[in-house]
Design a protein around this motif. Structure first.
Motif, PDB file in Angstrom:
ATOM      1  N   GLU A  22       0.831  -1.210   0.000  1.00  0.00           N
ATOM      2  CA  GLU A  22       0.000   0.000   0.000  1.00  0.00           C
ATOM      3  C   GLU A  22       0.862   1.255   0.000  1.00  0.00           C
ATOM      4  O   GLU A  22       0.568   2.212  -0.709  1.00  0.00           O
ATOM      5  CB  GLU A  22      -0.950   0.001   1.185  1.00  0.00           C
ATOM      6  N   ALA A  23       1.939   1.232   0.793  1.00  0.00           N
ATOM      7  CA  ALA A  23       2.841   2.388   0.833  1.00  0.00           C
ATOM      8  C   ALA A  23       3.534   2.585  -0.509  1.00  0.00           C
ATOM      9  O   ALA A  23       3.700   3.718  -0.966  1.00  0.00           O
ATOM     10  CB  ALA A  23       3.873   2.215   1.947  1.00  0.00           C
ATOM     11  N   LEU A  24       3.921   1.472  -1.142  1.00  0.00           N
ATOM     12  CA  LEU A  24       4.544   1.572  -2.463  1.00  0.00           C
ATOM     13  C   LEU A  24       3.550   2.122  -3.485  1.00  0.00           C
ATOM     14  O   LEU A  24       3.907   2.936  -4.338  1.00  0.00           O
ATOM     15  CB  LEU A  24       5.082   0.217  -2.911  1.00  0.00           C
ATOM     16  N   GLY A  25       2.297   1.693  -3.400  1.00  0.00           N
ATOM     17  CA  GLY A  25       1.257   2.208  -4.291  1.00  0.00           C
ATOM     18  C   GLY A  25       1.014   3.693  -4.083  1.00  0.00           C
ATOM     19  O   GLY A  25       0.851   4.450  -5.048  1.00  0.00           O
ATOM     20  N   ASP A  26       0.994   4.115  -2.833  1.00  0.00           N
ATOM     21  CA  ASP A  26       0.816   5.540  -2.525  1.00  0.00           C
ATOM     22  C   ASP A  26       1.992   6.357  -3.050  1.00  0.00           C
ATOM     23  O   ASP A  26       1.807   7.447  -3.603  1.00  0.00           O
ATOM     24  CB  ASP A  26       0.668   5.760  -1.017  1.00  0.00           C
ATOM     25  N   LEU A  27       3.200   5.831  -2.883  1.00  0.00           N
ATOM     26  CA  LEU A  27       4.386   6.518  -3.386  1.00  0.00           C
ATOM     27  C   LEU A  27       4.343   6.605  -4.915  1.00  0.00           C
ATOM     28  O   LEU A  27       4.699   7.636  -5.497  1.00  0.00           O
ATOM     29  CB  LEU A  27       5.648   5.806  -2.913  1.00  0.00           C
ATOM     30  N   ALA A  28       3.877   5.541  -5.563  1.00  0.00           N
ATOM     31  CA  ALA A  28       3.752   5.545  -7.030  1.00  0.00           C
ATOM     32  C   ALA A  28       2.789   6.641  -7.481  1.00  0.00           C
ATOM     33  O   ALA A  28       3.085   7.407  -8.409  1.00  0.00           O
ATOM     34  CB  ALA A  28       3.275   4.179  -7.526  1.00  0.00           C
ATOM     35  N   LYS A  29       1.651   6.727  -6.825  1.00  0.00           N
ATOM     36  CA  LYS A  29       0.659   7.747  -7.173  1.00  0.00           C
ATOM     37  C   LYS A  29       1.238   9.154  -6.969  1.00  0.00           C
ATOM     38  O   LYS A  29       1.040  10.047  -7.793  1.00  0.00           O
ATOM     39  CB  LYS A  29      -0.596   7.566  -6.315  1.00  0.00           C
ATOM     40  N   TRP A  30       1.973   9.347  -5.894  1.00  0.00           N
ATOM     41  CA  TRP A  30       2.598  10.641  -5.612  1.00  0.00           C
ATOM     42  C   TRP A  30       3.601  10.998  -6.714  1.00  0.00           C
ATOM     43  O   TRP A  30       3.625  12.134  -7.186  1.00  0.00           O
ATOM     44  CB  TRP A  30       3.276  10.587  -4.239  1.00  0.00           C
ATOM     45  N   CYS A  31       4.406  10.007  -7.142  1.00  0.00           N
ATOM     46  CA  CYS A  31       5.386  10.249  -8.205  1.00  0.00           C
ATOM     47  C   CYS A  31       4.700  10.710  -9.490  1.00  0.00           C
ATOM     48  O   CYS A  31       5.180  11.618 -10.164  1.00  0.00           O
ATOM     49  CB  CYS A  31       6.213   8.992  -8.484  1.00  0.00           C
ATOM     50  N   GLU A  32       3.581  10.077  -9.827  1.00  0.00           N
ATOM     51  CA  GLU A  32       2.869  10.430 -11.055  1.00  0.00           C
ATOM     52  C   GLU A  32       2.373  11.867 -11.044  1.00  0.00           C
ATOM     53  O   GLU A  32       2.262  12.505 -12.091  1.00  0.00           O
ATOM     54  CB  GLU A  32       1.676   9.495 -11.253  1.00  0.00           C
ATOM     55  N   GLN A  33       2.080  12.381  -9.892  1.00  0.00           N
ATOM     56  CA  GLN A  33       1.522  13.727  -9.782  1.00  0.00           C
ATOM     57  C   GLN A  33       2.583  14.828  -9.809  1.00  0.00           C
ATOM     58  O   GLN A  33       2.244  16.006  -9.936  1.00  0.00           O
ATOM     59  CB  GLN A  33       0.689  13.843  -8.506  1.00  0.00           C
ATOM     60  N   LEU A  34       3.854  14.460  -9.691  1.00  0.00           N
ATOM     61  CA  LEU A  34       4.923  15.454  -9.689  1.00  0.00           C
ATOM     62  C   LEU A  34       5.112  16.052 -11.075  1.00  0.00           C
ATOM     63  O   LEU A  34       5.168  15.321 -12.064  1.00  0.00           O
ATOM     64  CB  LEU A  34       6.240  14.830  -9.231  1.00  0.00           C
ATOM     65  N   GLY A  35       5.220  17.358 -11.124  1.00  0.00           N
ATOM     66  CA  GLY A  35       5.514  18.027 -12.386  1.00  0.00           C
ATOM     67  C   GLY A  35       6.962  17.809 -12.779  1.00  0.00           C
ATOM     68  O   GLY A  35       7.796  17.412 -11.954  1.00  0.00           O
ATOM     69  N   PRO A  36       7.297  18.062 -14.030  1.00  0.00           N
ATOM     70  CA  PRO A  36       8.680  17.873 -14.487  1.00  0.00           C
ATOM     71  C   PRO A  36       9.706  18.632 -13.637  1.00  0.00           C
ATOM     72  O   PRO A  36      10.821  18.152 -13.445  1.00  0.00           O
ATOM     73  CB  PRO A  36       8.655  18.400 -15.922  1.00  0.00           C
ATOM     74  N   HIS A  37       9.324  19.779 -13.098  1.00  0.00           N
ATOM     75  CA  HIS A  37      10.235  20.562 -12.272  1.00  0.00           C
ATOM     76  C   HIS A  37      10.387  19.980 -10.865  1.00  0.00           C
ATOM     77  O   HIS A  37      11.230  20.443 -10.095  1.00  0.00           O
ATOM     78  CB  HIS A  37       9.748  22.013 -12.192  1.00  0.00           C
ATOM     79  N   GLU A  38       9.615  18.951 -10.513  1.00  0.00           N
ATOM     80  CA  GLU A  38       9.663  18.343  -9.184  1.00  0.00           C
ATOM     81  C   GLU A  38      10.261  16.940  -9.188  1.00  0.00           C
ATOM     82  O   GLU A  38      10.211  16.243  -8.168  1.00  0.00           O
ATOM     83  CB  GLU A  38       8.244  18.258  -8.610  1.00  0.00           C
TER      84      GLU A  38
END
Length: 147
Positions: A22-38
């Motif tokens: 679940e933590a890995l899934g949450d981290l994956a979702k967070w990564c997807e939301q990062l803009g190119p500058h992040e």
């Protein structure tokens, strides 16, 4: 220490990770939301997630691998850094859709695979797909050993 030695330590460390799916899934979702500058923030957080590898020799090799990945990130080579984090025996693909979003797929040795859709950058799409594939691999390994 060769690049191959550090890479092998990194890849075997990833393969042995028994993180919380679940933590890995949450981290994956967070990564997807990062803009190119992040993207740097994404790599920093993912690298911290996989910081503990075990014995002293593995720690030394892992530190060298992290140093290489951090160097790639520091120079703006985010795609190369993402590829360096994917196990060498994994299959991976990625691309940009017409709407400008990015997709990726990672299939680990043994067949555990996952994808990322609608990421804001290709490197973070690869990271999200890798994290989800690792989560799936962990779930499948636990299921196989519990029967």
């Amino acid at each position: 220490m060769s690049h191959q030695q550090t890479g092998e330590a990194w890849w075997s460390g990833f393969g042995g990770n028994d993180g919380n799916p679940e933590a890995l899934g949450d981290l994956a979702k967070w990564c997807e939301q990062l803009g190119p500058h992040e993207q740097r923030r994404g790599f920093d957080r993912v690298l911290r997630q996989f910081a503990d590898f075990g014995n002293e020799r593995e720690e030394e090799l892992k530190s060298a691998a992290i140093g290489w990945i951090v160097h790639l990130v520091d120079t703006g080579a985010f795609e190369s850094a993402a590829i360096a984090m994917i196990p060498h025996d994994a299959i991976f693909t990625g691309g940009r859709l017409k709407d400008g979003s990015f997709i990726a797929q990672v299939i680990l040795e043994g067949g555990s695979g996952a994808h990322s859709r609608d990421a804001a950058s290709l490197p973070m799409a690869w990271m999200a797909a890798l994290l989800r594939a690792l989560a799936r691999q962990g779930v499948e390994q636990r299921a196989a050993t519990s029967h």
